[in-house]
Design an enzyme around this catalytic site. Structure first.
Site, PDB file in Angstrom:
ATOM      1  N   ASN A  90      73.770 -24.280  27.722  1.00  0.00           N
ATOM      2  CA  ASN A  90      74.321 -24.072  26.378  1.00  0.00           C
ATOM      3  C   ASN A  90      73.187 -24.136  25.363  1.00  0.00           C
ATOM      4  O   ASN A  90      72.187 -24.812  25.576  1.00  0.00           O
ATOM      5  CB  ASN A  90      75.340 -25.186  26.073  1.00  0.00           C
ATOM      6  CG  ASN A  90      75.967 -25.044  24.703  1.00  0.00           C
ATOM      7  OD1 ASN A  90      76.365 -23.943  24.298  1.00  0.00           O
ATOM      8  ND2 ASN A  90      76.047 -26.136  23.963  1.00  0.00           N
TER       9      ASN A  90
ATOM     10  N   ASP B 125      77.724 -31.764  24.394  1.00  0.00           N
ATOM     11  CA  ASP B 125      76.379 -31.570  23.812  1.00  0.00           C
ATOM     12  C   ASP B 125      75.414 -32.684  24.224  1.00  0.00           C
ATOM     13  O   ASP B 125      74.614 -33.162  23.397  1.00  0.00           O
ATOM     14  CB  ASP B 125      76.454 -31.497  22.267  1.00  0.00           C
ATOM     15  CG  ASP B 125      77.282 -30.311  21.787  1.00  0.00           C
ATOM     16  OD1 ASP B 125      77.306 -29.278  22.478  1.00  0.00           O
ATOM     17  OD2 ASP B 125      77.919 -30.426  20.730  1.00  0.00           O
TER      18      ASP B 125
ATOM     19  N   ARG C  45      84.952 -23.013  23.076  1.00  0.00           N
ATOM     20  CA  ARG C  45      85.961 -23.788  23.812  1.00  0.00           C
ATOM     21  C   ARG C  45      85.269 -24.967  24.484  1.00  0.00           C
ATOM     22  O   ARG C  45      84.226 -24.789  25.126  1.00  0.00           O
ATOM     23  CB  ARG C  45      86.637 -22.942  24.919  1.00  0.00           C
ATOM     24  CG  ARG C  45      87.289 -21.678  24.435  1.00  0.00           C
ATOM     25  CD  ARG C  45      88.367 -21.887  23.410  1.00  0.00           C
ATOM     26  NE  ARG C  45      89.506 -22.642  23.902  1.00  0.00           N
ATOM     27  CZ  ARG C  45      90.429 -23.184  23.114  1.00  0.00           C
ATOM     28  NH1 ARG C  45      90.328 -23.069  21.790  1.00  0.00           N
ATOM     29  NH2 ARG C  45      91.441 -23.834  23.621  1.00  0.00           N
TER      30      ARG C  45
ATOM     31  N   GLY D 274      77.518 -13.081  18.589  1.00  0.00           N
ATOM     32  CA  GLY D 274      76.702 -12.852  19.781  1.00  0.00           C
ATOM     33  C   GLY D 274      75.238 -12.525  19.530  1.00  0.00           C
ATOM     34  O   GLY D 274      74.634 -11.773  20.299  1.00  0.00           O
TER      35      GLY D 274
ATOM     36  N   HIS E  14      72.557 -25.284  21.435  1.00  0.00           N
ATOM     37  CA  HIS E  14      73.190 -26.068  20.376  1.00  0.00           C
ATOM     38  C   HIS E  14      72.256 -26.103  19.163  1.00  0.00           C
ATOM     39  O   HIS E  14      71.050 -26.358  19.316  1.00  0.00           O
ATOM     40  CB  HIS E  14      73.474 -27.489  20.871  1.00  0.00           C
ATOM     41  CG  HIS E  14      74.168 -28.315  19.845  1.00  0.00           C
ATOM     42  ND1 HIS E  14      75.519 -28.201  19.595  1.00  0.00           N
ATOM     43  CD2 HIS E  14      73.693 -29.241  18.980  1.00  0.00           C
ATOM     44  CE1 HIS E  14      75.845 -29.025  18.611  1.00  0.00           C
ATOM     45  NE2 HIS E  14      74.767 -29.667  18.232  1.00  0.00           N
TER      46      HIS E  14
HETATM   47  C1  GRF Z   1      74.493 -20.514  17.402  1.00  0.00           C
HETATM   48  O1  GRF Z   1      74.011 -21.191  16.279  1.00  0.00           O
HETATM   49  C2  GRF Z   1      74.547 -21.439  18.585  1.00  0.00           C
HETATM   50  O2  GRF Z   1      73.522 -22.378  18.596  1.00  0.00           O
HETATM   51  C3  GRF Z   1      75.876 -22.106  18.416  1.00  0.00           C
HETATM   52  O3  GRF Z   1      76.734 -21.111  17.921  1.00  0.00           O
HETATM   53  C4  GRF Z   1      75.970 -20.126  17.233  1.00  0.00           C
HETATM   54  C5  GRF Z   1      76.274 -18.816  17.871  1.00  0.00           C
HETATM   55  O4  GRF Z   1      75.679 -17.755  17.184  1.00  0.00           O
HETATM   56  N1  GRF Z   1      76.310 -22.711  19.651  1.00  0.00           N
HETATM   57  P1  GRF Z   1      75.617 -16.335  17.867  1.00  0.00           P
HETATM   58  O5  GRF Z   1      77.063 -15.921  18.191  1.00  0.00           O
HETATM   59  O6  GRF Z   1      74.757 -16.419  19.075  1.00  0.00           O
HETATM   60  O7  GRF Z   1      75.029 -15.429  16.814  1.00  0.00           O
END
Ligand code: GRF
Length: 199
Positions: A113, A151, A97, A17, A115
């Site tokens: 989201n 994505d 998920r 997180g 990515h």
């Molecule tokens: C991040 O790299 C995000 O882009 C990807 O999953 C990772 C999550 O990291 N979808 P965090 O839990 O926010 O530290």
């Protein structure tokens, strides 16, 4: 902007997180157009839950494993929890998920989201290793609206970083993550402001 005027937003996580923390911190600013009303995880042991609680944010877990293969039943439970919390906007932040068209349709225009690649390059998993393998000179991250294609929704914000000699997946990921923490709060603010105008 008053607390009530801000767009109540949920952050959905599955892990540590760090992006969630960036959003929570940004939303502390008095003029930020969203407030983090809920952090929801599909895994009870996600590290981010404790970080959200420490920040005083309400948390919820909907464990997908309780629903077996029934993705929509899991999503109905998530959807109910979001609506009970008065959520109007959902930010996925390391939520592992894949969502069905049912859920995505219900939150159309209100589901974003982050990515870790310069989409459309490298959708899916292991983006940093794949970027290194492909020999690209630049890599980065993308915040996008979620559509039913994985994505692939419209881009809201993107940040680029150089791929440096000697990089491995971990060093490259760290450079990208720094940018994620910068652009995700900006992108959420932009979407929340847009929703605000439509209220
Ligand atoms: C991040 O790299 C995000 O882009 C990807 O999953 C990772 C999550 O990291 N979808 P965090 O839990 O926010 O530290």
């Amino acid at each position: 902007m008053s607390g009530e005027g801000r767009i109540p937003t949920a952050v959905l996580i599955s892990g540590r997180g760090s992006n969630m923390v960036a959003l929570i911190e940004a939303a502390r600013a008095v003029d930020y157009p969203a407030r983090i009303a809920l952090v929801l995880s599909n895994l009870p042991n996600a590290g981010g839950l404790a970080r959200a609680e420490a920040a005083g944010i309400p948390v919820a877990t909907v464990d997908h494993r309780a629903f077996g293969k029934d993705r929509e039943a899991f999503e109905r439970a998530v959807d109910n929890t979001l609506r009970q919390s008065g959520v109007e906007l959902v930010a996925l932040a390391g939520f592992m998920r894949v969502l069905t068209p049912w859920f995505i349709g219900r939150w159309q225009g209100r589901l974003i989201n982050i990515h870790p690649s310069l989409l459309p390059a490298f959708p899916g998993l292991n983006t940093h290793a794949r970027a290194l393998e492909a020999g690209v000179a630049e890599h980065g991250c993308t915040v996008h609206l979620v559509t039913s294609e994985l994505d692939a929704g419209p881009t809201i914000a993107q940040a680029r970083v150089p791929v440096l000699p000697g990089d491995d997946a971990a060093t490259l990921a760290a450079r990208v993550l720094e940018q994620e923490h910068r652009i995700y709060p900006q992108a959420l603010a932009a979407v929340a402001s847009g929703l605000h105008c439509r209220r």
